[in-house]
Each structure stands twice: as structure tokens, then as C-alpha cells.
Design a protein around this motif. Structure first.
Motif, PDB file in Angstrom:
ATOM      1  N   PRO A  65       0.819  -1.227   0.000  1.00  0.00           N
ATOM      2  CA  PRO A  65       0.000   0.000   0.000  1.00  0.00           C
ATOM      3  C   PRO A  65       0.848   1.270   0.000  1.00  0.00           C
ATOM      4  N   ALA A  66       2.027   1.203   0.614  1.00  0.00           N
ATOM      5  CA  ALA A  66       2.893   2.389   0.659  1.00  0.00           C
ATOM      6  C   ALA A  66       3.394   2.720  -0.753  1.00  0.00           C
ATOM      7  N   HIS A  67       3.756   1.681  -1.495  1.00  0.00           N
ATOM      8  CA  HIS A  67       4.226   1.915  -2.869  1.00  0.00           C
ATOM      9  C   HIS A  67       3.087   2.433  -3.747  1.00  0.00           C
ATOM     10  N   VAL A  76       2.944   5.934  -5.951  1.00  0.00           N
ATOM     11  CA  VAL A  76       2.632   5.975  -7.385  1.00  0.00           C
ATOM     12  C   VAL A  76       1.392   6.844  -7.616  1.00  0.00           C
ATOM     13  N   ALA A  77       0.419   6.716  -6.708  1.00  0.00           N
ATOM     14  CA  ALA A  77      -0.818   7.515  -6.850  1.00  0.00           C
ATOM     15  C   ALA A  77      -0.501   9.007  -6.776  1.00  0.00           C
ATOM     16  N   ALA A  78       0.433   9.383  -5.904  1.00  0.00           N
ATOM     17  CA  ALA A  78       0.800  10.805  -5.789  1.00  0.00           C
ATOM     18  C   ALA A  78       1.465  11.287  -7.076  1.00  0.00           C
ATOM     19  N   LEU A  79       2.287  10.421  -7.674  1.00  0.00           N
ATOM     20  CA  LEU A  79       2.941  10.776  -8.946  1.00  0.00           C
ATOM     21  C   LEU A  79       1.900  10.937 -10.052  1.00  0.00           C
ATOM     22  N   VAL A  80       0.961  10.007 -10.090  1.00  0.00           N
ATOM     23  CA  VAL A  80      -0.088  10.048 -11.117  1.00  0.00           C
ATOM     24  C   VAL A  80      -0.949  11.301 -10.932  1.00  0.00           C
ATOM     25  N   GLU A  81      -1.231  11.628  -9.701  1.00  0.00           N
ATOM     26  CA  GLU A  81      -2.035  12.823  -9.450  1.00  0.00           C
ATOM     27  C   GLU A  81      -1.279  14.082  -9.888  1.00  0.00           C
ATOM     28  N   ARG A  82       0.009  14.100  -9.614  1.00  0.00           N
ATOM     29  CA  ARG A  82       0.822  15.273  -9.950  1.00  0.00           C
ATOM     30  C   ARG A  82       0.936  15.494 -11.459  1.00  0.00           C
ATOM     31  N   PHE A  83       1.148  14.403 -12.209  1.00  0.00           N
ATOM     32  CA  PHE A  83       1.406  14.554 -13.653  1.00  0.00           C
ATOM     33  C   PHE A  83       0.158  14.332 -14.513  1.00  0.00           C
ATOM     34  N   ASP A  84      -0.906  13.784 -13.930  1.00  0.00           N
ATOM     35  CA  ASP A  84      -2.135  13.499 -14.657  1.00  0.00           C
ATOM     36  C   ASP A  84      -1.838  12.937 -16.052  1.00  0.00           C
ATOM     37  N   GLN A 131      -8.045  -2.441  -7.022  1.00  0.00           N
ATOM     38  CA  GLN A 131      -7.403  -1.635  -5.973  1.00  0.00           C
ATOM     39  C   GLN A 131      -6.602  -0.484  -6.600  1.00  0.00           C
ATOM     40  N   VAL A 132      -5.856  -0.791  -7.660  1.00  0.00           N
ATOM     41  CA  VAL A 132      -5.056   0.243  -8.341  1.00  0.00           C
ATOM     42  C   VAL A 132      -5.976   1.281  -8.972  1.00  0.00           C
ATOM     43  N   GLN A 133      -7.008   0.808  -9.677  1.00  0.00           N
ATOM     44  CA  GLN A 133      -7.911   1.752 -10.370  1.00  0.00           C
ATOM     45  C   GLN A 133      -8.653   2.631  -9.367  1.00  0.00           C
ATOM     46  N   ASP A 134      -9.057   2.038  -8.240  1.00  0.00           N
ATOM     47  CA  ASP A 134      -9.759   2.821  -7.216  1.00  0.00           C
ATOM     48  C   ASP A 134      -8.826   3.876  -6.624  1.00  0.00           C
ATOM     49  N   THR A 135      -7.568   3.474  -6.382  1.00  0.00           N
ATOM     50  CA  THR A 135      -6.631   4.404  -5.755  1.00  0.00           C
ATOM     51  C   THR A 135      -6.213   5.506  -6.729  1.00  0.00           C
ATOM     52  N   LEU A 136      -5.970   5.142  -7.982  1.00  0.00           N
ATOM     53  CA  LEU A 136      -5.525   6.138  -8.971  1.00  0.00           C
ATOM     54  C   LEU A 136      -6.706   6.911  -9.559  1.00  0.00           C
ATOM     55  N   LYS A 137      -7.895   6.466  -9.273  1.00  0.00           N
ATOM     56  CA  LYS A 137      -9.134   7.081  -9.780  1.00  0.00           C
ATOM     57  C   LYS A 137      -9.127   7.183 -11.301  1.00  0.00           C
ATOM     58  N   ARG A 138      -8.685   6.107 -11.955  1.00  0.00           N
ATOM     59  CA  ARG A 138      -8.690   6.065 -13.427  1.00  0.00           C
ATOM     60  C   ARG A 138      -8.518   4.607 -13.847  1.00  0.00           C
ATOM     61  N   PRO A 139      -8.926   4.291 -15.075  1.00  0.00           N
ATOM     62  CA  PRO A 139      -8.691   2.924 -15.541  1.00  0.00           C
ATOM     63  C   PRO A 139      -7.213   2.725 -15.853  1.00  0.00           C
ATOM     64  N   MET A 140      -6.745   1.520 -15.680  1.00  0.00           N
ATOM     65  CA  MET A 140      -5.349   1.232 -16.029  1.00  0.00           C
ATOM     66  C   MET A 140      -5.305   0.270 -17.208  1.00  0.00           C
TER      67      MET A 140
END
Lengths: 302, 255
Positions: A93-95, A99-107, A147-156
Motif C-alpha cells: 500500500p505504501a508503494h 505511485v498515486a501521488a505521482l499520477v495525481e501530480r502529472f495526470d 485496488q489500483v484503479q480505485d486508488t488512482l481514480k482512473r482505468p489502467m
């Protein structure tokens, strides 16, 4: 049915209506530190760039600075290589949070990961390890993709691996498993054409049949790369997914087949080891772009 | 235990031990292909982690040579495998580990070279802070200058080595054509900074090190200069302060 505008074959608005990715249907290139300055200075015609998430998780410094500058001019794909989606022990979950913070930053226009595992008992193996293809793994991977899609709020997008061996306990074909995961999670696919070629040769199956079995409308991105050949045992020649050289003729021809079968898709020239000068990557990218904008390709957008 | 978990446990064990058989779930492809095919993963893992250590420790790699470095890395990878997929955070103890190996006795400064290289890598990825120029101090009344507390740059690392580690590192990474003989009795103080995006490696003398260390601890200019003067009577605080400002060593001050 929509047709590709031939007047503006490289338009950034020419994006995937499927919603898995907003990348332009053009060729892109792996972004490497040795090319940062050149890309920023000359701003070459490139459809988009892709980076490995794990190389941009620092607090600051040159990598994030250059990525931010380059992102101002180009579409971006963030590609994870260490999420360990197939891990029986779960995703760290920490990793995932980093990654979610990076994705949010760069969209980014796209986020992708692999059908593989790379961590076990708090150890990272620095390779994409294989999973058997069965219902248990399907449930496991679906849970992690959600879990990834929910956390990143986007489809992967989920990428098919390069295979070197087959595993006991596999009751599904890789294409069946990928299709089931797509259907259950709403994720898209990253079809690595070189991986299909490598796997098909190593495990003796038909690469074109494999591609034909995938849900074309769910493919959001294609990868092209070079592979090496281990012929130390002439009776068992193995192809290795090395990402250390130009795309070979056979993979280019499988790429043409893929475009004809699945339609135009954003396509990455992937090169991670023995990275050449920018001009070499640019030429590979232009080659893919020419095929992408060729009139012979079926323009149906699934 | 679920079958996937069992398989991943077996695979982990087989990856750790090159002599171990490959997991039983790996299907026979050819008469002799089974473990050869599994070895692709063993090899990928070893090469990838080793290349990462080489990228973290370029000078150490050159100093000990490829063969020794690879052998040390192989041991290290198995005894201290990474926990995280962020490779910039892997390998902190590799220098100490290598220095303990019998073969590295001929290069007694290897752990300090590694310490410097690890610090460079951490500083490279640290968050960004803009340095201030010496002109910033013009706002301070001259009579108050001695009481100013300069804020040292957050990327600043001071390495106190009993070896000439800065000079060894610089000549090694620059691959100077003629071998330079270092007086190994001369220890060095090395100051790392990343005022913008490049890490700078500066060899400074003992009095300058005492000066900057006192400033880092939040002491006033006058106090810090006093520390340096005790070490070296000819220490010139003005000149030294200018030198540190031009390295980008400060990011603010309090009066």
C-alpha cells in the motif's frame, strides 16, 4: 464508426474513445535521462513519452524537474514496473500511495502495469515473474487491478508478459485470462507486440492467433521493443525480452498485423538498456508513425 | 496455503539459490530446458540489481574492478535484497558490506568512497530548494552582521574522512589519464551540495568545515568564525563565506 483524419494524422485530439487512455494514436518513445536536454531544446515531433513510475518517486531533483518540463509539451504515459499486480501477498500500500501521488501530480494520459509479480515477503525481485493462468490468479489480479484503479481514480492498462516457460496449474490461455480481467475490472490492455512474439516463439504458439483472440476495443496501447537470442542450446533457442536494440523485422511485421487486426493504437518504442542516441529512437518512432498513418490500416476505432 | 502463494514462495527460494532446483510447477519444455528457462529469471534479477549497484557506485566499481565488484554485488544482493521497487533507494549498506570482504583490504578507503557516492545519489533526488546569493545580506545593517545565522542548504552533506576521499572520487569518476598518487595520510572534508539540479562535490579544508558545521547547527557567523579560527589562525571568514555562497551553501538567514 469514426475514421482517422488523414489531414491531421498526428492530431493530439485523435484519442481513444474507449476511455482507457487519452494518448494520441501516434508513436511515442521511452523517456531516458540522457535525452532530457535534447528533447527540451529541440522539441522533436513525438506523439508522447513514457516513463517508469519507479524512477520518479524521489522528492525532487533533475528527474522530476525535466519530466515536468517535458510534460508541458507532450502527452505522457506512466508505466509501473514494480506494483506486483500478480503477487499473492498483495500490493504494497505504501508503494501504491507513492505511485498515486505521482499520477495525481502529472495526470498522465495513460497508466499501465504488468500481468506479473515482482515482490514476495517484503522482497523486490527486480523482474517480471510469471503467474499460472487459472481462476485463483484471475480473482487475485482482478482484486489488485480494482485496488489500483480505485486508488488512482482512473482505468489502467494491463500488459501481457514475455514468457519463457509454462506453468503447471494453468487452466486458461493467457488471452482468456486477460479478457476475463478486462471484463471484470473495466481495465484496458497494453499489448506488447514484442512480448507476444517472444512468448509465441519460446512456447511454440501462433502469435497472430494470440492477437486475434484479444478484445481489440480494449487495447489502449502497443509496445514495440528489441529482444535478444540465447542460442547456447541449439535445440532450445530462447528469445529474451531485453529492450536493448532496435525492433526486428519479424516484430515490425507482427505490428502491421496488429494494426490491421485491432486498428490504430498509441505505440511505444521501448528501449531500456544500451540506450542509443536520440536520433536512433526518433527513427524507430517515425517508422511506427508511418505505419500508424498508413492508409492500409483499418481505421475502425473500436 | 493457496497454490499461487506456494508457487511464489518456491520461486522466491529458487531465485535466491542458483543451485536450487526450479519450482516444481515449471513444466518441462525440452529434455534439458526446464531449469535453463527458469534461469532467465535468475539472470534478469541478478543483472538488473547489479546494474543498479553499478549506477549507484561508479567510482567504487572502477576502483575495485569489474570482477570484484560483480562478486561483491552478487553476495550483497542475496544477503540484502531490496524491499522496495524504487531502485534509487537500494544499496545503502553496499559500501560497508564490500569493505568487510577480505579482498578489499588493499583499498582501505573503499567504504568512504561508497559513503560519498550514496550521499550524492540521495542528494540528487532530494526536494528542491533555491539557494540565496551573498547580495541577500546587504539588507542587514553592518553592525548586526556578526550575529546573523545563515541557514545552510538542506541538500548539504559534510563528509569527514580519514582518507583523501574527495580527491580519489573526483579523479576516478573523471577517469584522469595519469594515475594520481594520493597521500593517504591526508584526510579530507568533503562538502556535497545540490543548489540546483547537479550535485557538486567540494573538498574544503578543516577550518572551513568547522565554520560550515557550526553554521549548520544554527550558530551565528561570529561564533562559527571563532570555531574556525581556533583551528587555523589565518582563517578569513569573509573570503570563506563568499566561497560558500558561490557554492550555493545557504538558502536563507535570520538576523
Amino acid at each position: 464508426m469514426q475514421t482517422l483524419s488523414l489531414d491531421q494524422p498526428h492530431s493530439r485530439t485523435n484519442t481513444d474513445p474507449g476511455g482507457f487512455t487519452r494518448l494520441p494514436r501516434r508513436a511515442g518513445v521511452s523517456l531516458k535521462p540522457q535525452h532530457y536536454a535534447e528533447i527540451l531544446e529541440h522539441q522533436p515531433e513525438a506523439g508522447w513519452f513514457e516513463v517508469h513510475a519507479e524512477n520518479y518517486l524521489g522528492a525532487g531533483g533533475a528527474p522530476l524537474h525535466y519530466l515536468e518540463k517535458i510534460r508541458q509539451h507532450y502527452a505522457l504515459s506512466i508505466h509501473g514496473v514494480g506494483m506486483s499486480i500478480g503477487s499473492a501477498g498483495g500490493i504494497d500500500p505504501a508503494h501504491l500511495k507513492r505511485v498515486a501521488a505521482l499520477v495525481e501530480r502529472f495526470d498522465p494520459e495513460s497508466f499501465s502495469e504488468h500481468l506479473a509479480w515482482s515482490t514476495h515477503n517484503n522482497e523486490f525481485f527486480s523482474d517480471l515473474l510469471p503467474v499460472p493462468y487459472n481462476r485463483e490468479v484471475e480473482d487475485l489480479v482482478c482484486g489488485h487491478v480494482n485496488q489500483v484503479q480505485d486508488t488512482l481514480k482512473r482505468p489502467m492498462l494491463l500488459e501481457n508478459p514475455s514468457n519463457y516457460l509454462a506453468l503447471e496449474g494453468s487452466t486458461l490461455d493467457e488471452t482468456q485470462l486477460l479478457t476475463n480481467i478486462v471484463n471484470r475490472t473495466g481495465c484496458g490492455l497494453l499489448l506488447d507486440v514484442n512480448n507476444v512474439y517472444v512468448s509465441a516463439r519460446n512456447l511454440n504458439y501462433n502469435a497472430e492467433e494470440y492477437i486475434g483472440q484479444l478484445p481489440a476495443q480494449s487495447i489502449g496501447e502497443l509496445h514495440l521493443a528489441g529482444h535478444s537470442t540465447d542460442d547456447s542450446d541449439p535445440a532450445d533457442i530462447l528469445l529474451i525480452d531485453a529492450h536493448d536494440r532496435a525492433v526486428c523485422d519479424e516484430v515490425w511485421s507482427l505490428y502491421r498485423f496488429t494494426l490491421n487486426t485491432c486498428g490504430n493504437k498509441p505505440t511505444l518504442i521501448e528501449w531500456d538498456t544500451s540506450v542509443p542516441e536520440w536520433a536512433v529512437l526518433e527513427a524507430e518512432m517515425q517508422k511506427a508513425d508511418r505505419l500508424l498513418s498508413s492508409e492500409n490500416i483499418r481505421h475502425a476505432q473500436h | 496455503m493457496h497454490s499461487t502463494e506456494k508457487f511464489q514462495q518456491q520461486t522466491s527460494e529458487a531465485l535466491h539459490n542458483a543451485m536450487a532446483p526450479c519450482p516444481t510447477q515449471v513444466l518441462q519444455q525440452t529434455d534439458n530446458g526446464q531449469s535453463r528457462r527458469f534461469n532467465v529469471y535468475r539472470n534478469n534479477r541478478a543483472v538488473s540489481l547489479m546494474e543498479n549497484l553499478q549506477a549507484c557506485y561508479p567510482a567504487m566499481h572502477r576502483l575495485v574492478g569489474d570482477e570484484f565488484f560483480s562478486a561483491a554485488a552478487r553476495h550483497y544482493i542475496n544477503e540484502h535484497p531490496p524491499a522496495s521497487p524504487v531502485m534509487a533507494e537500494y544499496g545503502e549498506s553496499f559500501g560497508e558490506f564490500t569493505a568487510q570482504l577480505p579482498g578489499s583490504a588493499a583499498i582501505p578507503y573503499i567504504a568512504d568512497v561508497a559513503r560519498l557516492e550514496w550521499a550524492c545519489l540521495q542528494v540528487y533526488h532530494q526536494s528542491n530548494t533555491a539557494p540565496i546569493s551573498i547580495q541577500a545580506l546587504t539588507s542587514v545593517a553592518p553592525e548586526n552582521l556578526t550575529e546573523v545565522k545563515l541557514h545552510t542548504h538542506p541538500t548539504m552533506v559534510l563528509i569527514d574522512s580519514r582518507w583523501p576521499v574527495g580527491s580519489i572520487w573526483l579523479s576516478t569518476v573523471k577517469q584522469l589519464p595519469t594515475p594520481v598518487d594520493f597521500d593517504l595520510n591526508n584526510g579530507e572534508q568533503v562538502l556535497l551540495l545540490r543548489p540546483h539540479f547537479d550535485v557538486t562535490v567540494n573538498v574544503i579544508d578543516q577550518s572551513a568545515a568547522l565554520f560550515i558545521e557550526a553554521l549548520r547547527q544554527g550558530q551565528s557567523l561570529e561564533y562559527a568564525a571563532g570555531c574556525a579560527l581556533k583551528e587555523n589562525q589565518s582563517f578569513d571568514p569573509g573570503t570563506q563565506m563568499q566561497a560558500f555562497f558561490s557554492m550555493g551553501a545557504f538558502c536563507g538567514f535570520t538576523e
